[in-house]
Design a protein around this motif. Sequence first.
Motif, PDB file in Angstrom:
ATOM      1  N   LEU A 128      -3.903  -7.556  -6.255  1.00 26.85           N
ATOM      2  CA  LEU A 128      -3.898  -8.315  -7.507  1.00 26.85           C
ATOM      3  C   LEU A 128      -2.454  -8.446  -7.967  1.00 26.85           C
ATOM      4  CD1 LEU A 128      -5.369  -9.692  -9.838  1.00 26.85           C
ATOM      5  CD2 LEU A 128      -5.625  -7.445 -10.913  1.00 26.85           C
TER       6      LEU A 128
ATOM      7  N   LYS B 196      -4.247  -7.246 -16.172  1.00 28.84           N
ATOM      8  CA  LYS B 196      -4.760  -6.584 -14.965  1.00 28.84           C
ATOM      9  C   LYS B 196      -5.709  -5.450 -15.326  1.00 28.84           C
ATOM     10  CE  LYS B 196      -0.647  -5.725 -13.235  1.00 28.84           C
ATOM     11  NZ  LYS B 196       0.221  -6.501 -14.157  1.00 28.84           N
TER      12      LYS B 196
ATOM     13  N   GLY C 216      -3.053  -3.247  -7.542  1.00 28.80           N
ATOM     14  CA  GLY C 216      -2.533  -4.125  -8.585  1.00 28.80           C
ATOM     15  C   GLY C 216      -1.071  -3.872  -8.888  1.00 28.80           C
TER      16      GLY C 216
END
Length: 707
Positions: free
Chosen positions: A159, A167, A299
Amino acid sequence: MHWLSVLVQTPAHSAVAGPLTYQSELPLAAGSLVRVPFGTREVLGVVWDALDAASLDRPESEIRAISAVLEGVAPLTVAWRQLVHFAASYYQRSLGEVALAALPPQLRDLSAAQLARRLKRPAGGAVDSTLTTPDLIALSEEQVRAIARFDAEAGPFLLFGATGSGKTEVYLRCVQALLERDATAQALVMVPEINLTPQLEARFRARFAGRYGEAAVVSLHSGMTNPQRLKSWLAAHSGVARIVLGTRMAVLASLPRLRLIVVDEEHDPSYKQQEGARYSARDLAVYRGRLEGAKVLLGSATPSLESWHHSRPAAEGGRYQRLEMPSRIGLGSVLPKVRLVDMSLQPKKTVFSPQLLQAITERVARGEQAMVFLNRRGYAPVLACSSCDWKSECPHCSAYRVFHKIDRTLRCHHCGFTERVPRACPSCGNVDIAPLGRGTERLEEHLAEMLAGVRRPNSVSVQWPEGAPLRIARIDADTTRLKGALESQLAQVHAGEVDVLVGTQMIAKGHDFRAITLVAAVNPDGALFSADFRAPERLFSLLMQAAGRAGRDAAQSAASEMWIQTLHPQHPMFAALRRHDYPAFAAGQLREREQAGLPPFSYAALVRAEARTQAVAQGFLNAASAAAAAMEPALAGYAQVTLFPAVPMTIQRIANVERAQMLIESPSRAALQRFLSAWHAVLQATRQQPEGRGLIRWAVDVDPLAI
């Protein structure tokens, strides 16, 4: 009688590195926890396998019996044992060392009777009806697309989202969907540092405790007490805990129904263990996801170059799915404008340029906050004499002791040796000894002097006299030593009681400061020309993360700024930073690494040796290398690896122990692994030779972060 193969905690360089054989009157399942005699002690062991009498390596009469079985704790799963086996094999450590280090310390110390009493305590898993689940916020289009792809595809996922793009909300929604879909599923959410865990835990508790109970969300990190860690581990192992939040150690936690792993800020070097088994928690998370059929979501706003490379299109060899969220949350939210100040145009010894001081003054006058970032704590990195060559060197390390003015000490940040600041130069007696360079403590003092005439405006939310001096606060490892100190200081910043925040990388990532509109990096040039090929990547990431603390409130984001004072404003890294263009920066770095044959286009390991003299440390490594060359045809993988000569480490002496290292490179990960496995016996044998006498310890670091 039943024969069992049992793991106990032994170091990799020990002569006893594999499973040991014990006997038991009852059959025990693999993964059972037992207490066993080991020398003159009784220690915790993990049953690894059952043996038959024909496979015993010594007479039955010499095999000792287990002392007790830890009843009430279910056996560790097959998947957990496979994960431990892979970690031990890949990172060249003993099975017992990895397996036992993954268990909570108190579990290793409790007897069977003590653990039985501990298990009788209530788990606290009941749902609290007074807790409510907060209303869900509306998602952006980018968040919706990212979640839809996550649900539809297999992963692993990277991500790639800008700071402030939401996020964390994506993590929350993915975990929520999992728990609603599967009544027994568990999720692991990892963060790089302990100081980021409390605020993340607060968000997860607010979202899930009302529905699933307080015990459904637990933390696992080294900042917890041993009883707290045991309680969290037992909750995860039993399945009571549905969500485990933790640092790198949590990747080896027992989660029998694990279905989702989230690694936040996956680029952070804190995910690489630097002592004992030097594993990468991020890489183990990806492997564990494949092993247990769990989805993995990495992420970051500035992904590691390895993850970025793995997330290239599948047609080019990519293995991860890249999810992109380039925009900040909120109508009109934009990333801060990056301003470069050329310090070569400023008078010598200028710390804060007039332009930056003016910008900070204007922010404070509007009731906003500013943040000044310098990744060096203490008052000054060295104290020096103006008459002779004396400097505040540590007598036990090849490093300088840092001057801490607040308690008038010289403190080594490597071995901890501390002395009071001398009244005069210990070498020549000159009283004119002065600090060189700056740390956050000196920066805070200097900033207070420069802004002494600035007054803070009246405030409705915080009660202070109008026209009072502005308040400067410092957050670093020195100001947050006491328990609860960090939380207290962060609360003051969030409450608006601080005008200017000074600190190290502790404040540069992960925090959601709503009123900060200006971030300044005072002296970031040190990493631009470092010998470490990863230094530019780390600097770019740190500056991007620091910039992300500014303008997180949509109403103020358009005016937010990141100021960087540098002697090299034309450096290509700053050009990419001004555009917030991580893809361009990553592309340039990957091109350079491919040309130089550096990771991720090659694979490396370091063998480190420690001894009382540098000659012994280097002699051991060079002798082991020569022994490998002598037996080249028989040593697996040798033809595909390159062994460089041993050299001292950057800081070659710590606590009177000399340190040397040898770099091993290969274009093939499999060949490197084959060689390291075969070379292990050579290293063990070399230690018994004259070249190994005086050696304290040696260790292998696979996929090292710093070379």
